[in-house]
Scaffold this active site. Structure first.
Site, PDB file in Angstrom:
ATOM      1  NE  ARG A  69      47.732   2.994  17.756  1.00  0.00           N
ATOM      2  CZ  ARG A  69      47.623   4.066  18.519  1.00  0.00           C
ATOM      3  NH1 ARG A  69      46.444   4.424  18.999  1.00  0.00           N
ATOM      4  NH2 ARG A  69      48.669   4.794  18.817  1.00  0.00           N
ATOM      5  CG  HIS A  73      50.619  -0.414  19.713  1.00  0.00           C
ATOM      6  ND1 HIS A  73      51.142   0.853  19.640  1.00  0.00           N
ATOM      7  CD2 HIS A  73      50.092  -0.664  18.486  1.00  0.00           C
ATOM      8  CE1 HIS A  73      50.942   1.355  18.427  1.00  0.00           C
ATOM      9  NE2 HIS A  73      50.302   0.446  17.720  1.00  0.00           N
ATOM     10  CG  HIS A 202      45.880  -0.429   8.041  1.00  0.00           C
ATOM     11  ND1 HIS A 202      47.062  -0.200   7.397  1.00  0.00           N
ATOM     12  CD2 HIS A 202      46.075  -0.041   9.324  1.00  0.00           C
ATOM     13  CE1 HIS A 202      47.941   0.300   8.244  1.00  0.00           C
ATOM     14  NE2 HIS A 202      47.356   0.400   9.419  1.00  0.00           N
ATOM     15  CD1 TRP A 234      45.055   2.399   5.090  1.00  0.00           C
ATOM     16  CD2 TRP A 234      44.203   2.896   7.096  1.00  0.00           C
ATOM     17  NE1 TRP A 234      46.094   2.780   5.903  1.00  0.00           N
ATOM     18  CE2 TRP A 234      45.602   3.093   7.142  1.00  0.00           C
ATOM     19  CE3 TRP A 234      43.458   3.134   8.246  1.00  0.00           C
ATOM     20  CZ2 TRP A 234      46.264   3.514   8.283  1.00  0.00           C
ATOM     21  CZ3 TRP A 234      44.111   3.565   9.393  1.00  0.00           C
ATOM     22  CH2 TRP A 234      45.506   3.757   9.397  1.00  0.00           C
ATOM     23  CG  ASP A 263      48.627   1.311   3.974  1.00  0.00           C
ATOM     24  OD1 ASP A 263      48.613   0.374   4.790  1.00  0.00           O
ATOM     25  OD2 ASP A 263      48.313   2.480   4.273  1.00  0.00           O
TER      26      ASP A 263
END
Length: 313
Positions: A69, A73, A202, A234, A263
Site C-alpha cells: 500500500r 499510494h 486484495h 478479502w 470489488d
C-alpha cells in the site's frame, strides 16, 4: 493495494503528529541529500542490500500488505494530464512528508514509514521513492506473487510543498464504482485490464473499520493476527498472493470475507468481468498481467537518474 482499498483509508485531522516529529524531520533532511556521482554508482549495491533488509522485515513483521500500500499510494497520485514534474504526482517519495501522510486515504501509512525508516537510514544512497517501490514489489514477491520487472533510480521531491493535493486516490464505496475506478485510473494512464489485475492484490491484507469505515472489527481469519489482530480480509490466507481474491469475490460464499462495492463491480461491469473471470480461472495469466501492471504503476510520475533507470536483476 488492492486498487480501491489499498489506495483508500480514513484518518482524522487534528493536531500534528508530535511524537513522530523527529521522524518527519529526518525524512525531510535525508530526502534533500544531493547524490554525488560516487553515491549514484553505489546505489545499485545499496538497493540490493536494502532489498535483503526488506525481506527480513517481512519475515519479522508480516507487514506485506502495508508495504504494498505504501508504494501504491506514493505512485497512485499521478495525473497524466500534468506534464510538469513533480506537479504531476506519482512515485517521487512525497509520501514521506507529514502533510501527505495525513491525507484521508493514507490512514495508518505512518506505520509503514516507521517500519522502513531504519532501512532508509542505513542506505543514504537509496531514495524514498525507490525504497517505497522496492518494498512494495518485494512484498508481492515474498508473499508468493510474480516477479515484478522493476527499475530503480527514482528522484525524490525535496519539500512538503511539492506533495500532490488530496483527493487523487480511489474511494472504496463511491456511488458509481465502475465509473469512479475508470475516472481515477484512466487519469493515471491505466486501462481496464490493469484496473482488474491490480485489484487482485486484495488477496493480501485486511480492511480496518476504524481507518476506512469498511469491514468487520475481526473475523475468524483475522482475530489471531499475525500482527495486530482484527479487521476483515478479502481472502482466508491474507498473507499469500494468489488468485483467490477473484474466486472469493465471484462466489461470495463466506460472510467473513470482505467484498467492497469496487470489488463486486469487477464481476458486474461487462468490460471488467472479462478479465475478472479469466483471472479467477487462470492464475498464471493473472500473475503475468499483474506483474506488468504493478511495474507500470510503480513508474508513474517518476523522474529517473539515470534517465532509463537501473535494474537489480
Amino acid at each position: 493495494m488492492a486498487v480501491h482499498h489499498l489506495l483508500r483509508r480514513g484518518i482524522s485531522g487534528g493536531s500534528p503528529l508530535h511524537p513522530l516529529r523527529g521522524l518527519f524531520l529526518v525524512s525531510q533532511e535525508l530526502g534533500r541529500r544531493p547524490a554525488s556521482s560516487a553515491a549514484a554508482g553505489d546505489a545499485t549495491a545499496e538497493l540490493k542490500s536494502a532489498r535483503e533488509d526488506v525481506k527480513q522485515l517481512l519475515k519479522d513483521k508480516s507487514c506485506h500488505p502495508i508495504l504494498v500500500r505504501l508504494g501504491w499510494h506514493d505512485s497512485g497520485t499521478y495525473d497524466k494530464n500534468i506534464s510538469e514534474w513533480p506537479k504531476c504526482g506519482g512515485a517521487n517519495g512525497s509520501l514521506r512528508f507529514e502533510i501527505e501522510l495525513k491525507h484521508a486515504a493514507n490512514a495508518g501509512l505512518v506505520n509503514a514509514l516507521k517500519l522502513i525508516q531504519t532501512i532508509k537510514d542505513k542506505y543514504a544512497g537509496v531514495t524514498y521513492a525507490d525504497l517505497f517501490q522496492l518494498a512494495s514489489a518485494t512484498a508481492i514477491e515474498e508473499a508468493g506473487g510474480p516477479k515484478i520487472p522493476m527499475i530503480y533510480g527514482r528522484v525524490d521531491v525535496s519539500a512538503p510543498e511539492q506533495c500532490p493535493p488530496e483527493g487523487r486516490l480511489p474511494a472504496a464505496g463511491p456511488p458509481s464504482p465502475a465509473e469512479h475506478l475508470r475516472e481515477v485510473f484512466y487519469r493515471m494512464g491505466l486501462n481496464d485490464k490493469e484496473i482488474v489485475a491490480l485489484s487482485g492484490a486484495h488477496t493480501l491484507g485486511r480492511s480496518r473499520p476504524e481507518r476506512s469505515g469498511w469491514g468487520k472489527p475481526e473475523t475468524k481469519y483475522t482475530k489471531n493476527g499475525p500482527g495486530a489482530p482484527g479487521g476483515q480480509s478479502w481472502t482466508s490466507q491474507w498473507l499469500k498472493f494468489d488468485n483467490s481474491y477473484f474466486k472469493d469475490v465471484k462466489e461470495r460464499r463466506d460472510e467473513d470475507l470482505l467484498v467492497l462495492p469496487t470489488d463486486a463491480v469487477l464481476f458486474e461491469d461487462p468490460a471488467f468481468k472479462i478479465y475478472a473471470e479469466k483471472y479467477a480461472e487462470d492464475q498464471d495469466t493473472f500473475f503475468e498481467d499483474y506483474a506488468e501492471a504493478h511495474a507500470k504503476l510503480s513508474n508513474l510520475g517518476s523522474k529517473f537518474d539515470p534517465p532509463k533507470g537501473v535494474s537489480l536483476d
